[in-house]
Write a protein that holds these residues in place. Sequence first.
Motif, PDB file in Angstrom:
ATOM      1  N   LEU A  44       6.027   4.930  -7.353  1.00 42.12           N
ATOM      2  CA  LEU A  44       4.944   5.174  -8.316  1.00 42.12           C
ATOM      3  C   LEU A  44       5.350   6.205  -9.378  1.00 42.12           C
ATOM      4  CD1 LEU A  44       2.162   3.933  -8.568  1.00 42.12           C
ATOM      5  CD2 LEU A  44       1.203   5.876  -7.348  1.00 42.12           C
ATOM      6  N   LEU A  97       0.826  -1.218   0.000  1.00 44.86           N
ATOM      7  CA  LEU A  97       0.000   0.000   0.000  1.00 44.86           C
ATOM      8  C   LEU A  97       0.858   1.265   0.000  1.00 44.86           C
ATOM      9  CD1 LEU A  97      -2.908  -0.950   2.450  1.00 44.86           C
ATOM     10  CD2 LEU A  97      -3.047  -0.643  -0.018  1.00 44.86           C
ATOM     11  N   ARG A 138      -3.257  15.386 -10.350  1.00 42.52           N
ATOM     12  CA  ARG A 138      -2.889  14.470  -9.280  1.00 42.52           C
ATOM     13  C   ARG A 138      -2.598  15.252  -8.015  1.00 42.52           C
ATOM     14  NH1 ARG A 138       1.865  11.502  -9.487  1.00 42.52           N
ATOM     15  NH2 ARG A 138       1.044  10.329  -7.771  1.00 42.52           N
ATOM     16  N   LEU A 198      -5.387   1.215   8.341  1.00 42.88           N
ATOM     17  CA  LEU A 198      -6.239   0.312   7.558  1.00 42.88           C
ATOM     18  C   LEU A 198      -5.808  -1.141   7.734  1.00 42.88           C
ATOM     19  CD1 LEU A 198      -8.552   0.266   5.469  1.00 42.88           C
ATOM     20  CD2 LEU A 198      -6.838   0.449   3.679  1.00 42.88           C
ATOM     21  N   ILE A 222      -7.318   3.356  -6.672  1.00 43.37           N
ATOM     22  CA  ILE A 222      -7.467   2.059  -5.992  1.00 43.37           C
ATOM     23  C   ILE A 222      -7.175   2.186  -4.491  1.00 43.37           C
ATOM     24  CG2 ILE A 222      -6.469  -0.286  -5.820  1.00 43.37           C
ATOM     25  CD1 ILE A 222      -6.118  -0.167  -8.904  1.00 43.37           C
ATOM     26  N   VAL A 223      -6.130   2.926  -4.128  1.00 42.77           N
ATOM     27  CA  VAL A 223      -5.812   3.042  -2.693  1.00 42.77           C
ATOM     28  C   VAL A 223      -6.685   4.092  -1.989  1.00 42.77           C
ATOM     29  CG1 VAL A 223      -3.440   2.193  -2.881  1.00 42.77           C
ATOM     30  CG2 VAL A 223      -3.868   4.639  -3.014  1.00 42.77           C
ATOM     31  N   ALA A 278       3.850   1.520  -1.123  1.00 42.66           N
ATOM     32  CA  ALA A 278       4.492   1.612  -2.452  1.00 42.66           C
ATOM     33  C   ALA A 278       3.503   2.184  -3.466  1.00 42.66           C
ATOM     34  CB  ALA A 278       4.972   0.249  -2.900  1.00 42.66           C
ATOM     35  N   MET A 279       2.191   1.980  -3.203  1.00 44.66           N
ATOM     36  CA  MET A 279       1.154   2.508  -4.101  1.00 44.66           C
ATOM     37  C   MET A 279       0.757   3.939  -3.709  1.00 44.66           C
ATOM     38  SD  MET A 279      -1.112  -0.970  -4.296  1.00 44.66           S
ATOM     39  CE  MET A 279      -2.411  -0.481  -5.405  1.00 44.66           C
ATOM     40  N   GLU A 280       1.590   4.569  -2.921  1.00 47.56           N
ATOM     41  CA  GLU A 280       1.407   5.979  -2.522  1.00 47.56           C
ATOM     42  C   GLU A 280       0.241   6.222  -1.581  1.00 47.56           C
ATOM     43  OE1 GLU A 280       1.691   9.430  -5.102  1.00 47.56           O
ATOM     44  OE2 GLU A 280       3.519   8.631  -5.964  1.00 47.56           O
ATOM     45  N   MET A 281      -0.174   5.195  -0.847  1.00 49.63           N
ATOM     46  CA  MET A 281      -1.137   5.481   0.218  1.00 49.63           C
ATOM     47  C   MET A 281      -0.331   6.109   1.357  1.00 49.63           C
ATOM     48  SD  MET A 281      -3.676   3.007   2.421  1.00 49.63           S
ATOM     49  CE  MET A 281      -5.071   2.852   1.342  1.00 49.63           C
ATOM     50  N   VAL A 285      -3.744   3.686  -9.801  1.00 53.26           N
ATOM     51  CA  VAL A 285      -3.279   3.149  -8.507  1.00 53.26           C
ATOM     52  C   VAL A 285      -3.778   4.041  -7.362  1.00 53.26           C
ATOM     53  CG1 VAL A 285      -1.220   2.770  -7.100  1.00 53.26           C
ATOM     54  CG2 VAL A 285      -1.292   1.928  -9.441  1.00 53.26           C
ATOM     55  N   GLU A 286      -3.705   5.346  -7.560  1.00 53.35           N
ATOM     56  CA  GLU A 286      -4.153   6.253  -6.489  1.00 53.35           C
ATOM     57  C   GLU A 286      -5.653   6.145  -6.239  1.00 53.35           C
ATOM     58  OE1 GLU A 286      -2.529  10.162  -5.930  1.00 53.35           O
ATOM     59  OE2 GLU A 286      -0.936   9.688  -7.340  1.00 53.35           O
TER      60      GLU A 286
END
Lengths: 435, 161
Positions: B79, A17, B161, A30, B93-94, A19-22, B90-91
């Motif tokens: 990313l 997560l 973004r 979470l 999705i998260v 790595a996916m920029e969360m 991706v953003e």
Amino acid sequence: MDPTTAGLIGIAVFFLLIAMEMPIAYAMGLVGFVGFSILNDPAAAFAVVSKDLFSTFSNYSLSVIPMFIWMGFLAFYAGIGTRLYNFAYKMVGHLPGGLAIATQATCALFGAVCGSNTATAATIGAIALPEMRRYEYNSSLSTASVAAGGALGVLIPPSVIFIVYGISAEQSIGKLFLAGIVPGFLLMFLYMLAIYIVTSRNPKLGPAGPRATWSERFKALGGGLFEIIVIFAISLGGLFAGWFTPTEAGAVGVAGVVLVTLVQKKLNMDIIRKSLSDTTRTTAMIMLLVASAVIFGRFIAISRIPFAMAEWAASLQLPAFVVIAIILLIYLVLGCFIDALALILLTIPIFLPVAVSVLGYDPIWFGVIIVMVVAMGVITPPVGMNVYIVKGVADNVPLETIFKGIWPFLFAIIACLALLIAFPQLATFLPSLLN
Amino acid sequence: MQIFETLVVKISRGLDFLAGLILAATALLVVTNILGRTLINHSILGTYEMVGFLTAAVVGLAMARCAVEKGHITVTFILERFSPIVQRVVEIIVGIPAFFFFLFASYHLFLYGRLMAISGEVAPTTQLIFYPFVYLVAIGFVVLALTVLLQVIKLIIGGER
């Protein structure tokens, strides 16, 4: 599912997560919530989450964070950084590499008041880099010295990272602050030594500046700088003497800086508004991270990963220093990718029991070592937050040039770590006086 | 969409301004307590409790603006290596699970506060009710959830973004 397996999957999902920029705080909360729901019960998980969020935000011990941050931002906007640099420059500017050496002293003092890596690097960078450019310093040395020096503040009190470590590891914040003083100044001197050696071998890297007279040096202490240093000493002295709680020490610091800057006519509504705005934003970022780490920590605890780690470490039959070296290596690698504060919050529930209960290390000493290792992360690629900040201040210097100049400072940190491992008293002596 | 964005940004800034005022009041309370204790040997009863509750309010009210200004720590260098389309997908999705997490957290914080109100829970020293502070934190999470939702919607409809 086996709790430990669920815990390991949770950690893997967390890394995926982020790595996916969360944002790290969101990912911790979470994953912690979902993991706790799977291993326990969703209804219980929501009850725990709401309770943890409120109890963390309303924890008196954590109210120290906004106080010291506000003190730092007030000092920042009131121009304390410029005056500190001017003073340090007058003291050592005439030595080979003197401006870079003065930068280290300024970073240490300003970082201590400010408590933020990035704010220190940005402030001192904006002040010191034009001066070093004027005296034809090598751009690699000048930029790297600011990036490395910016991290000194995490060791010298008051340090937000020590506060967060103290709360996570249930250790005295006052003792941690005391423990950071000697290693912090030791690292500063090692940075200065590294600069001196590099510039003595190749004087073109950092030509000496003009020598100031003693009267000029004393004059540089004026403009409220001396008073700020006194307030800082009262705030922290009161904390160490047991007169104030950490929160009270922070509030005394805020009141003192407000008073001095008001008398000096350096305070106005705009500074108060900007400093409050920056403080609430930074506080929210840190506190959400801490609360999320509490939720994540609950999940890690019921996954039994800390116990599995402790059993594994005990079964290795390796000398304690080898196990601690492995842990430090893990921190070093992770520190290159994850923010120092987040990394400490994430890993303390996992590694602290191993270091303290299994290997028998002092938790205060461990805290100092960990903070120093993660501080390396702010100057190492690919994340190296301080390097990016300095790049922002020194637009025309490529990132590679800054990273190239980091090496002497990395060696200084490694030397400091080696000294701390060989002589733990460097960190533990001052806190032992509190006993 | 424009109205929703303006509304979320304005609310988050308004709450943050309130958080700043509360922080200043908290520092004043702490300093007054120290002065009272030192000068006239008289502390303000329940200062520690109040400081804790006020800090909770500061954090709760400031979270959304921190998110609006992308102040929460994020690891960006992975990313960044992908194309803008992949980054946006991706953003999104998260962002969706984060939105629901904060929404549920705020709902359960409201329930937690309501439970306190019904049971008449009070602070141990001052005997003051403190569920309003729980509600303030819950409101902060609602606005945080809306901020995350705003960012997701902007990504879906092709905004920046």
